[in-house]
Design an enzyme around this catalytic site. Structure first.
Site, PDB file in Angstrom:
ATOM      1  N   ASP A  52       8.857   9.965  37.728  1.00 23.22           N
ATOM      2  CA  ASP A  52       7.890   9.374  38.639  1.00 23.22           C
ATOM      3  C   ASP A  52       6.485   9.825  38.270  1.00 23.22           C
ATOM      4  OD1 ASP A  52       7.280  11.862  39.907  1.00 23.22           O
ATOM      5  OD2 ASP A  52       8.981  11.618  41.248  1.00 23.22           O
TER       6      ASP A  52
ATOM      7  N   LYS B 257       5.831   5.244  41.762  1.00 22.21           N
ATOM      8  CA  LYS B 257       5.515   4.612  43.038  1.00 22.21           C
ATOM      9  C   LYS B 257       4.035   4.866  43.299  1.00 22.21           C
ATOM     10  CE  LYS B 257      10.151   5.343  44.941  1.00 22.21           C
ATOM     11  NZ  LYS B 257      10.952   5.997  46.008  1.00 22.21           N
TER      12      LYS B 257
END
Length: 412
Positions: free
Chosen positions: A193, A215
């Protein structure tokens, strides 16, 4: 002639250590870690050895060495400061055909103790012709290479299987755990991530598949459901998958959801904790989340939904009444509402507040304000995620530290 290296399995076997000084203090814990039944003979011992004796882990005969002490031993360590005593111990061991090590004279010692170290399941032992400093230097280089993954082989017969949820720490690549770095070096697939230490990805072999599962706040994102599917799909193909996450997988990292999804599909999961940013980032800015006489508690809050929102499970009124430190994550966009709620529920508008952006990274910056001014200060400074907000009097401790540092070296 070169020595013959051998790994001794000492579980339940008697090992005699003659001497209770600094050398014994270094060697006894290693013998205990190997499961040895350690018998220590010495009139005096160091405080560290005495602690092991008091715990019942070492049998101590508080007297000088005397003939017959070697009886029943599988290994003997002569580590006193008296060369004559060491020579006598080794002579008795030789007569009884027991291997022994003499700490003060390598040439007169039947055995040598290697400079040893551990990296995961690997044990490294180095001998350098009786030169302990050179052996230690070589040992350190090898262990460091194993720990940072530079010497790790993904072709190991004991290669991990399934999925590893690895906490990458608060951002600085040097703050990932040793175990996390080891598993990352063995990965076939890495699902990462945006808050993970992405510099580590450059060290991976070119055949490792890296999947970007970023994200981005208010931007492009990969759904959690798709991330879960990535983990299972690749693990079912027999690949070892590392899910590299920022902070700790189980502290607002949704690692629990990933572990449950893998378990439902029969995929084994290894969880490697990481240094969590709600503690690490304030520390990097010199702010202790607890401090004697200031705060005996701290609360970590995910502020991804605002106070009063139907999805919020946070009791903001209780937090406002608490005297503890508040550490707020994902609070940048909602700080005006959060500050207003805390003041409304009883926190003083003069409560010190610190905001730390990009904590532990080269671009780290911080601002201080009060609960009543922090929202405007953040807007004026252009604060953006990721940032940690600290609310409480511990912020003044950081100021005190800075003032002391600034005063150091000045003329009285």
């Amino acid at each position: 002639m070169p020595p013959y290296l051998l790994g001794l399995r000492l579980g339940g076997r008697r090992v005699l250590v003659v001497g209770g000084g600094r050398v014994a203090q270094r060697r006894v814990p290693a013998l205990l870690a190997a499961g040895a039944d350690v018998v220590l003979v010495s009139p005096e011992v160091t405080p560290s050895l005495e602690d092991l004796i008091n715990d019942g882990r070492v049998t101590w005969h508080a007297r000088p060495y005397r003939p017959g002490d070697c009886e029943g031993a599988w290994l003997v360590q002569a580590v006193t400061d008296d060369g004559k005593v060491n020579a006598a111990v080794v002579a008795e061991a030789e007569e009884r055909r027991i291997w022994s090590v003499r700490a003060d004279d390598a040439d007169a010692s039947p055995g040598w103790t290697p400079a040893s170290g551990h990296a995961g399941e690997a044990t490294v032992g180095v001998l350098a012709g009786g030169d302990p400093r050179r052996a230690a230097g070589i040992r350190d280089a090898i262990v460091e290479g194993l720990r940072d993954g530079a010497l790790e082989s993904r072709q190991s017969r004991r290669k991990p299987v399934g999925v590893a949820l690895v906490g990458g720490g608060p951002g600085d690549p040097g703050l990932i755990t040793v175990r996390g770095r080891q598993l990352l070096a063995m990965a076939d697939v890495v699902v990462t991530d945006r808050l993970a230490p992405r510099e580590l990805l450059d060290e991976l072999p070119p055949d490792v598949e890296v999947i970007d599962a970023a994200k981005i706040p208010y931007g492009r994102t990969v759904t959690q459901e798709r991330i879960n599917d990535y983990l299972v799909e690749h693990a079912q193909q027999g690949k070892f998958v590392v899910r590299l996450k920022g902070g700790d997988p189980f502290v607002f990292g949704r690692g629990g959801e990933e572990a449950i999804h893998c378990a439902r599909h029969g995929i084994p999961v290894t969880v490697v904790p990481g240094i969590t940013s709600p503690v690490a980032v304030p520390s990097a800015a010199g702010i202790p989340v607890t401090h004697r006489g200031v705060s005996q508690e701290f609360h970590v809050v995910s502020a991804h939904v605002a106070p009063g929102h139907p999805d919020s499970t946070v009791d903001w009124s209780a937090l406002a009444r608490s005297n503890g430190t508040l550490v707020l994550m994902m609070a940048v966009e909602r700080m005006p509402l959060i500050a207003e709620a805390l003041i409304r529920y009883g926190r003083s508008s003069d409560t010190p507040v610190a905001v730390v952006q990009d904590g532990t990274l080269p671009g780290q910056r911080a601002l201080t304000a009060t609960l009543g001014t922090v929202a405007d200060a953040m807007t004026e400074a252009g604060v953006r995620p990721p940032a940690i907000v600290v609310v409480g009097d511990v912020v003044t401790v950081a100021r005190e530290i800075d003032m002391i540092r600034a005063d150091m070296g000045r003329d009285p």
